[in-house]
Design a protein around this motif. Structure first.
Motif, short mmCIF file in Angstrom:
data_model
loop_
_atom_site.label_atom_id
_atom_site.label_comp_id
_atom_site.label_asym_id
_atom_site.label_seq_id
_atom_site.Cartn_x
_atom_site.Cartn_y
_atom_site.Cartn_z
N LEU A 83 0.83 -1.21 0.00
CA LEU A 83 0.00 0.00 0.00
C LEU A 83 0.86 1.26 0.00
O LEU A 83 0.51 2.25 -0.64
CB LEU A 83 -0.94 -0.01 1.21
CG LEU A 83 -2.11 -1.00 1.08
CD1 LEU A 83 -2.77 -1.23 2.45
CD2 LEU A 83 -3.13 -0.50 0.08
N ALA A 84 2.00 1.22 0.71
CA ALA A 84 2.93 2.35 0.67
C ALA A 84 3.41 2.59 -0.77
O ALA A 84 3.43 3.73 -1.26
CB ALA A 84 4.12 2.09 1.59
N ALA A 85 3.75 1.50 -1.45
CA ALA A 85 4.20 1.62 -2.84
C ALA A 85 3.06 2.13 -3.73
O ALA A 85 3.28 2.97 -4.62
CB ALA A 85 4.70 0.27 -3.34
N GLY A 86 1.86 1.63 -3.50
CA GLY A 86 0.71 2.05 -4.31
C GLY A 86 0.39 3.52 -4.15
O GLY A 86 0.13 4.22 -5.14
N LEU A 87 0.41 4.00 -2.91
CA LEU A 87 0.12 5.41 -2.66
C LEU A 87 1.18 6.30 -3.30
O LEU A 87 0.86 7.34 -3.90
CB LEU A 87 0.04 5.66 -1.15
CG LEU A 87 -1.20 5.08 -0.46
CD1 LEU A 87 -0.98 4.97 1.04
CD2 LEU A 87 -2.42 5.93 -0.75
N GLY A 88 2.44 5.89 -3.21
CA GLY A 88 3.50 6.64 -3.86
C GLY A 88 3.35 6.63 -5.38
O GLY A 88 3.58 7.65 -6.05
N ALA A 89 2.91 5.49 -5.93
CA ALA A 89 2.72 5.38 -7.37
C ALA A 89 1.59 6.30 -7.86
O ALA A 89 1.69 6.89 -8.94
CB ALA A 89 2.42 3.94 -7.76
N VAL A 90 0.51 6.42 -7.06
CA VAL A 90 -0.56 7.35 -7.44
C VAL A 90 -0.01 8.76 -7.55
O VAL A 90 -0.27 9.48 -8.53
CB VAL A 90 -1.72 7.30 -6.42
CG1 VAL A 90 -2.74 8.41 -6.73
CG2 VAL A 90 -2.42 5.95 -6.45
N GLY A 91 0.77 9.17 -6.55
CA GLY A 91 1.36 10.50 -6.58
C GLY A 91 2.23 10.72 -7.81
O GLY A 91 2.23 11.80 -8.41
N ALA A 92 2.96 9.67 -8.22
CA ALA A 92 3.86 9.78 -9.37
C ALA A 92 3.11 9.87 -10.70
O ALA A 92 3.68 10.31 -11.70
CB ALA A 92 4.81 8.58 -9.40
N THR A 93 1.84 9.45 -10.72
CA THR A 93 1.07 9.47 -11.98
C THR A 93 0.39 10.80 -12.26
O THR A 93 -0.09 11.03 -13.38
CB THR A 93 -0.02 8.39 -11.97
OG1 THR A 93 -1.03 8.72 -11.00
CG2 THR A 93 0.55 7.01 -11.68
N LEU A 94 0.32 11.68 -11.27
CA LEU A 94 -0.60 12.82 -11.38
C LEU A 94 -0.15 13.92 -12.33
O LEU A 94 -0.92 14.84 -12.60
CB LEU A 94 -0.87 13.39 -9.98
CG LEU A 94 -1.59 12.43 -9.02
CD1 LEU A 94 -1.85 13.08 -7.68
CD2 LEU A 94 -2.91 11.93 -9.63
N HIS A 95 1.09 13.84 -12.82
CA HIS A 95 1.52 14.81 -13.83
C HIS A 95 1.55 14.21 -15.23
O HIS A 95 1.95 14.88 -16.18
CB HIS A 95 2.90 15.38 -13.48
CG HIS A 95 2.84 16.54 -12.53
ND1 HIS A 95 3.03 16.39 -11.17
CD2 HIS A 95 2.57 17.85 -12.73
CE1 HIS A 95 2.90 17.57 -10.59
NE2 HIS A 95 2.62 18.47 -11.50
#
Length: 421
Positions: A83-95
């Protein structure tokens, strides 16, 4: 004998259930506010974020896997890292140019991890301490789950709104919020890896057991219950109005007045609905639990059905008159959330009553899955309906959609003594 005495439950129960709530809030509430900030249409927001409920709908289907492979402790800490990795991945997709599709795909995977984490964490809770302590910590579980709900819909939304103004970039603001959440979950992973007890009873299913047979027996015994159609009708219709309203609250509060909304900023939304509203919801829930313990569920049922549904009229008023006073808006939202928290206690207690018996843990998972189904399907088309008829008529419709819940409340059968201390 379980080796749990060396680990004080206060070290891990609060953090475990705080962490359990966060991904659910992210997938089903925080995502709505974020996508609204980023200019996604109400139709797409309601449809696609409602689909994120699906893992919680069907989680009973793969719950036997958690018993068959590994330990509850192992599943819990591994999923927190995921889940830590998933939340970080969401942040990385937003641009990214296709941020909406890609971030939804990541949240879809994250939702499955979160639903599986619910199974393992709840199972571990029943193994990680003596049975006498389990009842004593139920209130602690609930309190920290609600605190996470408050944090997810209040301070984090306020942070996103404040950063969006200061940075001038709403995508960067929300990316930072998700990176903060990723850091939080990595800290939870490290903490629980260190402090979760290792009970002897926490092991995979034995070679001689037949998980498929147990799985079929669990479902068979649930759907073979007496008055099962009344049970299904009550659970599936209780939130019929709320399921549609919930997906449009953030868009309504944030849309400008000329579009029928109230024009709140993201930070104001986080304060009014995500902080004041959630506090009122929590107080309502505590009061509802206390009243049922005094009067019993049957005596409280009608009062609670009215309490959970009649305050939906608040949104009819707000969409008709569109008040601009922040205090007035916050006050009305507090009334609606208090009523919802108070009335929803009846549904929680009803599901507990239905699940009494040898399979109560699995049956409760089935009930919560059915309840999530009752939220997902109506929510999927609520955005399209709102865009067709406008906020005022939409909120009037959601009030009418509560009628089936009143009908089912008149039909369900409840033991007059159930719920009383």
């Amino acid at each position: 004998m379980q080796k749990t005495q060396a680990k004080n439950p206060w070290l891990w129960v609060p953090s475990l259930y705080f962490g359990q709530a966060i991904p659910y809030i992210v997938a089903n509430s925080l995502s709505v506010v974020m996508y609204k900030d980023m200019g996604i249409s109400n139709t797409d927001i309601a449809f696609y974020t409602s689909l994120l409920y699906l893992p919680w709908v069907i989680k009973p289907l793969w719950s036997p896997l958690v018993d068959m492979f590994g330990t509850k402790r192992g599943w819990t800490v591994a999923l927190q890292l995921a889940l830590a990795a998933g939340l970080g991945a969401v942040g990385a997709t937003l641009h990214l140019p296709a941020f909406f599709v890609v971030s939804l795909a990541v949240m879809w995977i994250m939702a499955f991890a979160s639903a599986t984490h619910d199974i393992s964490a709840d199972g571990f809770y029943m193994l990680g301490m003596p049975q006498a302590q389990q009842a004593a910590f139920v209130g602690v579980r609930s309190t920290f789950y609600r605190l996470a709900t408050l944090a997810g819909q209040g301070p984090l939304v306020i942070l996103a709104g404040t950063l969006a103004v200061s940075l001038g970039d709403v995508h960067q603001a929300w990316a930072i919020v998700f990176f903060v959440l990723a850091g939080l979950f990595f800290a939870l992973f490290a903490w629980h890896q260190a402090v979760l007890p290792r009970p002897d009873a926490d092991h995979k299913a034995s070679e001689g057991s037949n998980p498929l047979r147990a799985f079929l027996a669990t479902f068979g015994s649930f759907f073979g219950k007496r008055d099962i159609w009344l049970i299904l009708g009550f659970i599936l219709t209780f939130r019929l109005g709320e399921s549609q309203l919930l997906k449009l609250v953030a868009p309504f509060l944030k849309d400008p007045v000329e579009k029928g909304g109230l024009g709140l900023t993201t930070a104001q939304y986080g304060t009014a609905y995500g902080t004041i509203g959630i506090v009122a919801l929590t107080i309502g829930g505590l009061f509802g639990g206390w009243l049922i313990s005094r009067w019993g569920l049957k005596r409280c049922l009608w009062l609670m059905v009215f309490a959970v549904h009649l305050p939906d009229l608040v949104f009819v008023y707000l969409s008709t008159f569109q008040p601009q006073n922040f205090g007035v808006i916050s006050g009305f939202l507090a009334i609606e959330q208090f009523g919802y928290g108070f009335g929803f206690t009846a549904m929680m207690m009803y599901m507990i009553m239905v699940c009494e018996g040898p399979y109560k843990t699995a049956h409760y998972a089935i009930c919560t899955g059915l309840m999530a189904l009752g939220m997902m399907v109506p929510g999927m088309w609520s955005g399209k309906l709102q865009e067709m008829i406008g906020y005022q008529h939409f909120f009037t419709w959601t009030c009418l959609a509560t009628v089936p819940a009143f009908i089912m409340a008149a039909l369900v059968k409840i033991d007059p003594e159930f719920g009383k201390k």
